[in-house]
Design a protein around this motif. Structure first.
Motif, mmCIF file in Angstrom:
data_model
loop_
_atom_site.group_PDB
_atom_site.id
_atom_site.type_symbol
_atom_site.label_atom_id
_atom_site.label_comp_id
_atom_site.label_asym_id
_atom_site.label_seq_id
_atom_site.Cartn_x
_atom_site.Cartn_y
_atom_site.Cartn_z
ATOM 1 N N UNK A 1 75.041 -19.215 42.367
ATOM 2 C CA UNK A 1 75.281 -19.429 40.946
ATOM 3 C C UNK A 1 75.556 -20.904 40.649
ATOM 4 N N UNK A 2 76.303 -21.562 41.532
ATOM 5 C CA UNK A 2 76.611 -22.982 41.292
ATOM 6 C C UNK A 2 75.345 -23.837 41.348
ATOM 7 N N UNK A 3 74.369 -23.416 42.147
ATOM 8 C CA UNK A 3 73.099 -24.144 42.220
ATOM 9 C C UNK A 3 72.284 -23.920 40.950
ATOM 10 N N UNK A 4 72.333 -22.701 40.426
ATOM 11 C CA UNK A 4 71.651 -22.398 39.163
ATOM 12 C C UNK A 4 72.236 -23.247 38.040
ATOM 13 N N UNK A 5 73.567 -23.342 38.020
ATOM 14 C CA UNK A 5 74.234 -24.114 36.977
ATOM 15 C C UNK A 5 73.938 -25.603 37.097
ATOM 16 N N UNK A 6 73.850 -26.093 38.330
ATOM 17 C CA UNK A 6 73.522 -27.503 38.538
ATOM 18 C C UNK A 6 72.110 -27.804 38.040
ATOM 19 N N UNK B 1 66.693 -28.019 34.178
ATOM 20 C CA UNK B 1 65.659 -27.387 34.990
ATOM 21 C C UNK B 1 65.887 -25.879 35.086
ATOM 22 N N UNK B 2 64.796 -25.120 35.010
ATOM 23 C CA UNK B 2 64.836 -23.690 35.260
ATOM 24 C C UNK B 2 64.057 -23.424 36.534
ATOM 25 N N UNK B 3 64.716 -22.743 37.495
ATOM 26 C CA UNK B 3 64.092 -22.489 38.784
ATOM 27 C C UNK B 3 63.581 -21.052 38.861
ATOM 28 N N UNK B 4 62.379 -20.908 39.355
ATOM 29 C CA UNK B 4 61.795 -19.583 39.544
ATOM 30 C C UNK B 4 61.891 -19.170 41.002
ATOM 31 N N UNK B 5 62.238 -17.912 41.215
ATOM 32 C CA UNK B 5 62.387 -17.362 42.560
ATOM 33 C C UNK B 5 61.117 -16.610 42.952
ATOM 34 N N UNK B 6 60.514 -17.013 44.072
ATOM 35 C CA UNK B 6 59.284 -16.379 44.549
ATOM 36 C C UNK B 6 59.548 -15.780 45.929
ATOM 37 N N UNK B 7 59.493 -14.471 46.038
ATOM 38 C CA UNK B 7 59.648 -13.800 47.333
ATOM 39 C C UNK B 7 58.296 -13.846 48.036
#
Length: 275
Positions: A83-88, A94-100
């Protein structure tokens, strides 16, 4: 005049170098999936010869932080983003997308001379917390257990701590034991287990070979089937994290990783494909 021309040429060379560097797509992060990612990139570049892509390890934390601070285009990770990385990332707009890109079963390994073949996840927790210290307590030979873990920058370290050391977060303050030896890579753990009959460690399933002994956990083996359906107790996703971008190379590379050809590479590297 000659000095001016020389300085001008140096300046132009510098700009040219910066321009060249800016065109290199950087893929950084998890050592667990660095080999698979490198193979995917190599095969992708066969049909995209103009693409310039560099792949380096360093751990999941390094991959995600590099993505956030702009020194990577794709962050490889063997754990969920925090969560802290998302907030940073949000602070930086920046919005980060998660790709499995696949699934992994963290495999517990011992020396081939070890008599044991199975451990419960509760017993593993006691070993890695330092509560069980001798193999004879488990029915093995008399010998101090040498406990090996990945270092703290590793996503595998984090995942194993949450699911085994902290027993799926029912023991939220538990930590690895004081005697644990922290290793820089899956290969380093494997080599130590190979040479030390009293060692125990964990590695990504893509690094397992017949030189070492893999244990079942709760009598469940880390097979493709058991990892794919999450029956194996230490199964997890492996990720590429990317920013929302219009970079054609990044988007094309991600698409290739999820294609049948890319997923076949994931499988060939010992992991479980998502498709």
């Amino acid at each position: 005049m000659k000095k001016f021309i020389l300085l001008s040429l140096i300046g132009m060379l510098g700009l040219s170098t910066m321009s060249f560097a800016s065109r290199i797509i950087q893929v950084k992060g998890s050592d667990t999936i660095v080999n698979a990612s490198q193979y995917i990139v190599e095969e992708y570049m066969v049909n995209h010869s103009n693409a310039r892509i560099a792949v380096t390890g360093g751990g999941s934390g390094v991959g995600i932080s590099s993505l956030i601070n702009g020194t990577a285009d794709i962050g490889m990770a063997s754990r969920n983003i925090k969560e802290k990385e998302i907030q940073e990332a949000k602070k930086r707009g920046e919005k980060l997308n998660e790709v499995v890109i696949g699934f992994d079963g963290i495999t517990v390994i011992v020396n081939k001379n070890n008599k044991l073949s199975n451990l419960s996840h509760e017993t593993l927790g006691k070993i890695f917390r330092g509560e069980i210290t001798n193999w004879k307590e488990l029915g093995g030979e008399d010998g101090q257990i040498i406990v090996l873990s990945r270092d703290s920058s590793s996503g595998t370290h984090e995942f194993f701590k949450d699911h085994i050391v902290r027993d799926k977060n029912t023991m939220k303050t538990a930590e690895y034991g004081k005697g644990v030896l922290y290793m820089p890579s899956n290969e380093a753990i494997k080599q130590e287990v190979l040479s030390n009959k009293n060692a125990i460690g964990y590695i990504g399933m893509g690094y397992v070979d017949n030189k070492i002994k893999s244990l079942t956990v709760d009598n469940i083996a880390p097979t493709i089937k058991n990892v794919g359906n999450k029956r194996y107790p230490i199964a997890r996703e492996i990720y590429w994290y990317v920013k929302e971008t219009d970079n054609k190379t990044v988007n094309s590379l991600v698409k290739y990783a999820l294609s049948p050809a890319g997923q076949e590479i994931v499988k060939s590297e010992g992991f479980v494909p998502v498709k």
